[in-house]
Scaffold this active site. Structure first.
Site, PDB file in Angstrom:
ATOM      1  N   THR A  83       0.859  -1.179   0.000  1.00 30.24           N
ATOM      2  CA  THR A  83       0.000   0.000   0.000  1.00 30.24           C
ATOM      3  C   THR A  83       0.892   1.224   0.000  1.00 30.24           C
ATOM      4  O   THR A  83       1.960   1.208   0.609  1.00 30.24           O
ATOM      5  CB  THR A  83      -0.916   0.025   1.233  1.00 30.24           C
ATOM      6  OG1 THR A  83      -1.426   1.353   1.437  1.00 30.24           O
ATOM      7  CG2 THR A  83      -0.181  -0.383   2.487  1.00 30.24           C
ATOM      8  N   CYS A 197      -1.395   5.120  -5.507  1.00 36.00           N
ATOM      9  CA  CYS A 197      -2.291   4.272  -4.733  1.00 36.00           C
ATOM     10  C   CYS A 197      -2.324   2.927  -5.442  1.00 36.00           C
ATOM     11  O   CYS A 197      -2.428   2.871  -6.676  1.00 36.00           O
ATOM     12  CB  CYS A 197      -3.687   4.879  -4.650  1.00 36.00           C
ATOM     13  SG  CYS A 197      -4.897   3.780  -3.879  1.00 36.00           S
TER      14      CYS A 197
END
Length: 231
Positions: A83, A197
């Site tokens: 992430t 992202c």
């Protein structure tokens, strides 16, 4: 081959991409039936998301540290935090686990510099676009100029990530909205784009992107696989 400890589930949609890309890289390099040695710790993302939006970053970081320590005990040789946003609280991972963290920004920045770009557009969660942890590493360590969308663009990008992409929802209207934000970044001087992202690659593709793009998920996964295969 060394063993990778994947901190995933944030969201699991992108963690599946990590697992696929790491194994594809190993198969590409080593051939045959070779695949990566991986141990996965997958969070319940609802718990993490609640802490993020409540500003409880210390508590979120403590969860990462504890999970990283478990991956070390399970046999991991390095941690891959699957992430972008949670790299904001990654600073305790190496101390807690006593093994290296393969940081997502570093291989991405290396790719950008090798391609000859100096000015980058950054899209991701509001946390990644607005906090300094990501932009500062790109600027201070690699000399890159970082441009983020205006407030309205940041709101659009952030909302689509959490309400759609993390739930596996892909819509043409959201894709068009993202491309409009990217076009505005190009007009503001961005020579290329960082998909900051790990879910954005599910929506945006290189063929339709108005400027060259660098998908952190795939770049990070390849870098992790290459690290694992080093002798």
């Amino acid at each position: 081959m060394k063993t990778l400890g994947l901190l995933g589930g944030m969201s699991w949609e992108s963690t599946t991409t990590y697992y696929q890309e790491i194994n594809r890289r190993v198969r590409h390099v080593q051939g045959g039936l070779h695949s990566a040695r991986c141990i996965v710790f997958s969070f319940d993302f609802a718990e993490i998301e609640k802490l993020q939006h409540a500003g409880m970053w210390v508590e979120a970081g403590a969860l990462l540290d504890a999970a990283a320590a478990k991956l070390k005990l399970a046999g991991a040789d390095a941690i891959v935090l699957c992430t972008n946003t949670m790299h904001f609280v990654c600073h305790g991972i190496e101390e807690s686990s006593q093994i290296p963290l393969i940081h997502i920004v570093d291989p991405t920045a290396d790719r950008i510099l090798k391609a000859g770009f100096k000015s980058v557009g950054l899209i991701g969660t509001r946390f990644t676009m607005e906090k300094d942890f990501y932009k500062a590493r790109l600027t201070e360590n690699y000399g890159l100029r970082v441009i983020v969308p205006e407030v309205e663009g940041r709101d659009i990008v952030h909302s689509i990530i959490y309400t759609e992409l993390c739930n596996g929802i892909i819509t043409e209207s959201s894709r068009k909205s993202y491309y409009k934000v990217i076009e505005d970044l190009a007009k503001a001087g961005a020579e290329c784009l960082i998909l900051g992202c790990t879910e954005i690659g599910l929506l945006v593709n290189e063929e339709e992107c108005p400027i060259p793009m660098f998908d952190t998920t795939r770049i990070h996964a390849v870098a992790a696989a290459d690290w694992a295969m080093e002798t």
